[in-house]
Write a protein that holds these residues in place. Sequence first.
Motif, PDB file in Angstrom:
ATOM      1  N   ALA A 121       0.832  -1.209   0.000  1.00 14.64           N
ATOM      2  CA  ALA A 121       0.000   0.000   0.000  1.00 14.64           C
ATOM      3  C   ALA A 121       0.865   1.257   0.000  1.00 14.64           C
ATOM      4  O   ALA A 121       0.523   2.260  -0.646  1.00 14.64           O
ATOM      5  N   LEU A 122       1.992   1.229   0.732  1.00 13.55           N
ATOM      6  CA  LEU A 122       2.913   2.374   0.738  1.00 13.55           C
ATOM      7  C   LEU A 122       3.446   2.648  -0.668  1.00 13.55           C
ATOM      8  O   LEU A 122       3.585   3.804  -1.079  1.00 13.55           O
ATOM      9  N   HIS A 123       3.749   1.588  -1.401  1.00 10.63           N
ATOM     10  CA  HIS A 123       4.251   1.754  -2.770  1.00 10.63           C
ATOM     11  C   HIS A 123       3.184   2.371  -3.665  1.00 10.63           C
ATOM     12  O   HIS A 123       3.475   3.281  -4.460  1.00 10.63           O
ATOM     13  N   PHE A 124       1.952   1.891  -3.545  1.00  8.72           N
ATOM     14  CA  PHE A 124       0.868   2.458  -4.357  1.00  8.72           C
ATOM     15  C   PHE A 124       0.645   3.929  -4.019  1.00  8.72           C
ATOM     16  O   PHE A 124       0.480   4.768  -4.915  1.00  8.72           O
ATOM     17  N   HIS A 125       0.646   4.254  -2.715  1.00  9.19           N
ATOM     18  CA  HIS A 125       0.420   5.650  -2.326  1.00  9.19           C
ATOM     19  C   HIS A 125       1.551   6.546  -2.830  1.00  9.19           C
ATOM     20  O   HIS A 125       1.300   7.654  -3.328  1.00  9.19           O
ATOM     21  N   SER A 126       2.788   6.076  -2.700  1.00  8.30           N
ATOM     22  CA  SER A 126       3.939   6.871  -3.144  1.00  8.30           C
ATOM     23  C   SER A 126       3.856   7.162  -4.636  1.00  8.30           C
ATOM     24  O   SER A 126       4.069   8.298  -5.079  1.00  8.30           O
ATOM     25  N   ALA A 127       3.529   6.131  -5.427  1.00 11.37           N
ATOM     26  CA  ALA A 127       3.431   6.309  -6.874  1.00 11.37           C
ATOM     27  C   ALA A 127       2.261   7.208  -7.238  1.00 11.37           C
ATOM     28  O   ALA A 127       2.329   7.989  -8.194  1.00 11.37           O
TER      29      ALA A 127
END
Length: 285
Positions: free
Chosen positions: A166-172
């Motif tokens: 989820a952190l990766h999706f939010h960052s992108a």
Amino acid sequence: MFSHEAQYEIIKVLNNNVILAFDMNKNQELIIVGKGVGFGHRKNDILKLSNNEIEKLFITYDKKMKNQYYQLINFLDEDVMAVSEELIAMGEKSLGPLNPHIHIALTDHIGFSIERIKQGIDVNNPFLNEIKLLYPEEYRISVEASKIINKTLNVDIPESEIGFIALHFHSARQNKKVGETVKYTSLIKRLIEIVEKELNVQFDSTDLSYIRLVSHFRFVIDRLEKGKSEENPILNRIKTEYKSSFEIAKKVGKCIEDTLSLPISDDELGYITIHIQRIKLNKRL
């Protein structure tokens, strides 16, 4: 349904399902993902591909990104690469355009995560509760992603890893580096811990006071980063009537200032004080 067909010159076959190619119509270099698009082909071959044959394509903006993607191709299993692209496509469908670097960062993370899981290594996610509250859409997509990984690769993804995805999706989604998102999430966790310590309480993740506090801290940080501030018309009254809560709010403010190197106004501290005072009343402190 009409299917558009375009011509691509192969620059490099990365594997059977991924090629680096030159779009002859748009004059741009890109990476194409599609079942069997690279099979039996070599450099300089001209391919005619319809949009039905292309699962995903993304433009390679710079040499560094291309080199990083090549390294992943050579290092990771093709099935991991394929499922990662499927997850990114699913994420974009729900969340909108994502920074192209997610093709590197998320794919690398999933590959590394699967290796750890297979080796029986447990990884703690200290920000899991905050991630669920702060990034609910991204977390929901990540739960679906874990199901796809399980179905495709037969690997059970634990909740801690779902949080990291989820952190990766939010960052992108926000065009930020994952490290920035972690810093932001970690800060909110520390602010919660300051309040817990000062009030001698332990929040439950389902506690309404906790949910309100996390949400408020998020908006405070957003305003500070945008250079905005909310005027507090009852600030003097807050300082007078809720002195001890205002002192706790100042400790919270100092942590924010030390982490972000941004000043926080007394007006903002006043609003934080109200939340702290409400917790006191609810907990009868």
